[in-house]
Enzyme design. Sequence first.
Site, short mmCIF file in Angstrom:
data_model
loop_
_atom_site.label_atom_id
_atom_site.label_comp_id
_atom_site.label_asym_id
_atom_site.label_seq_id
_atom_site.Cartn_x
_atom_site.Cartn_y
_atom_site.Cartn_z
N LYS A 194 17.27 24.36 11.80
CA LYS A 194 17.32 25.64 12.31
C LYS A 194 16.87 25.84 13.82
O LYS A 194 17.62 26.45 14.64
CB LYS A 194 16.78 26.66 11.26
N ASP A 249 14.59 20.54 7.40
CA ASP A 249 15.32 21.80 7.26
C ASP A 249 14.90 22.79 8.48
O ASP A 249 15.97 23.47 9.29
CB ASP A 249 15.09 22.44 5.94
N GLY A 252 13.87 28.05 -6.87
CA GLY A 252 15.44 27.76 -6.46
C GLY A 252 15.40 27.94 -4.82
O GLY A 252 16.56 28.05 -4.35
N VAL A 292 20.39 29.94 10.01
CA VAL A 292 19.34 30.03 10.29
C VAL A 292 18.82 31.23 9.74
O VAL A 292 19.34 32.35 9.70
CB VAL A 292 19.22 30.08 11.92
N GLY A 350 18.60 32.57 6.88
CA GLY A 350 19.44 33.44 5.76
C GLY A 350 19.66 34.69 6.24
O GLY A 350 20.77 34.93 7.16
N GLY A 376 17.92 32.77 -0.18
CA GLY A 376 18.41 33.64 -1.46
C GLY A 376 19.72 34.17 -1.54
O GLY A 376 20.59 34.03 -0.67
N1 HSE Z 1 15.37 25.51 1.72
C1 HSE Z 1 15.65 26.76 2.78
C2 HSE Z 1 14.19 27.40 2.69
C3 HSE Z 1 16.55 27.47 2.20
O1 HSE Z 1 13.32 27.13 1.97
O2 HSE Z 1 14.06 28.32 3.62
C4 HSE Z 1 17.21 28.41 3.39
O3 HSE Z 1 17.70 27.53 4.32
#
Ligand code: HSE
Length: 434
Positions: free
Chosen positions: A203, A199, A185, A130, A132, A300
């Site tokens: 989280k 996504d 990326g 969650v 990063g 990242g």
């Molecule tokens: N794809 C996700 C984002 C990566 O853009 O936050 C991290 O979970």
Amino acid sequence: MKPVKVGICGLGTVGSGTFNVLKRNAEEIARRAGRGIEVAQIAQRRPNPHCDTGSTPITADVLAVADNPEIDVVVELIGGYTLARELVLRAIANGKHVVTANKALIAVHGNEIFARAREQGVIVAFEASVAGGIPVIKALREGLAANRINWVAGIINGTGNFILSEMREKGRTFLNVLAEAQALGYAEADPTFDVEGIDAAHKLTILASIAFGIPLQFDKAYTEGITRLTTADVGYAEALGYRIKHLGVARSTAQGIELRVHPTLIPADRLIANVNGVMNAVMVNGDAVGSTLFYGAGAGREPTASAVVADLVDVVRAMTSDPENRVPHLAFQPDALSDHPVLPIESCESAYYLRIQAKDHPGVLAQVASILSARGINIESIMQKEAEEHDGLVPMILITHRVTERHMVEAITALEALDDVIGDVVRIRVEHLN
Ligand code: HSE
């Protein structure tokens, strides 16, 4: 003391970052953990140019890491639900601790994984799943343990936030920005996970369980993406003093838990409304602490590795502790989880932004106001623009006070049935976060 032996499964963005941070900061990490942490095996499909793995043994078979008797901790960084679930369950069955960054895996299979981990007396750590590099799971699970949590609200998808920031700041279109986010990326392998809110819902599901002590219930999360947002709505929101963010909201009410991800207008003067680009931020409101805000890089290579390595340090510190006395996976003791229900979206409550395209006739505004007032919906502000040149229609923009979704859906149906209202009414939820 002998170093703890770790197997890294997956040497992509996060895996290579984890390897590099463990190597670069080995001495500091050992001083913190009380023992060295050594990468004893890596499972990778192809070499990663960001990572010099030196003489570390490499395999192409992730399950070989779970079965390797030398390995104490398996770090799952392959993503996805199927092989990742098999890998984690196999590692647990073999008595190994697990660290994972996989939000989809935890949100969907976490209840099963934690149950198996308890039976085996092993730890499954998932801080990196969650937001990063932001240590929000640790903060919520430990730092805020005194509180009854009222709500959590977060910008927890960097790709979506980057897209909305560029639309607002540069007037760029949705598709144009998405292509750049993919090139940078940040986007998931399937970018619909980012832009449709899946996504973020993974989280949010995790945060809600830790905040309220409920089992993980991803299937009950409401998700609405940002694909239908227009630059016109971004501009009108701005003119009314709001920013549009793709927000995950988990709120505890007497009836149940709201668990929802959707585009949201936030007053422009809130700190969280000013979180831009790929950055993430999570607000947590507790009865004792009030509102808190956690901000940082939500994705990242090294920000996410920061969370993975912190979990490794936690695991090493806890290895010698009695499993019964460790911090519970979902913050609350497993036999004390609550069955407070997750509410369907119809029962959730928020304020609303409405954009109505109407014919330029006398009395239209009165009809709109009458439909809203008949359902007890109070208008906070209203803005009417001049008729558009191309179709002669008048955009009417309203912000309402808080109302239950069910009542708003009824009102929108009645508005769309008016002869003078053309097309669908645009509806975006509003949260004041105070
Ligand atoms: N794809 C996700 C984002 C990566 O853009 O936050 C991290 O979970």
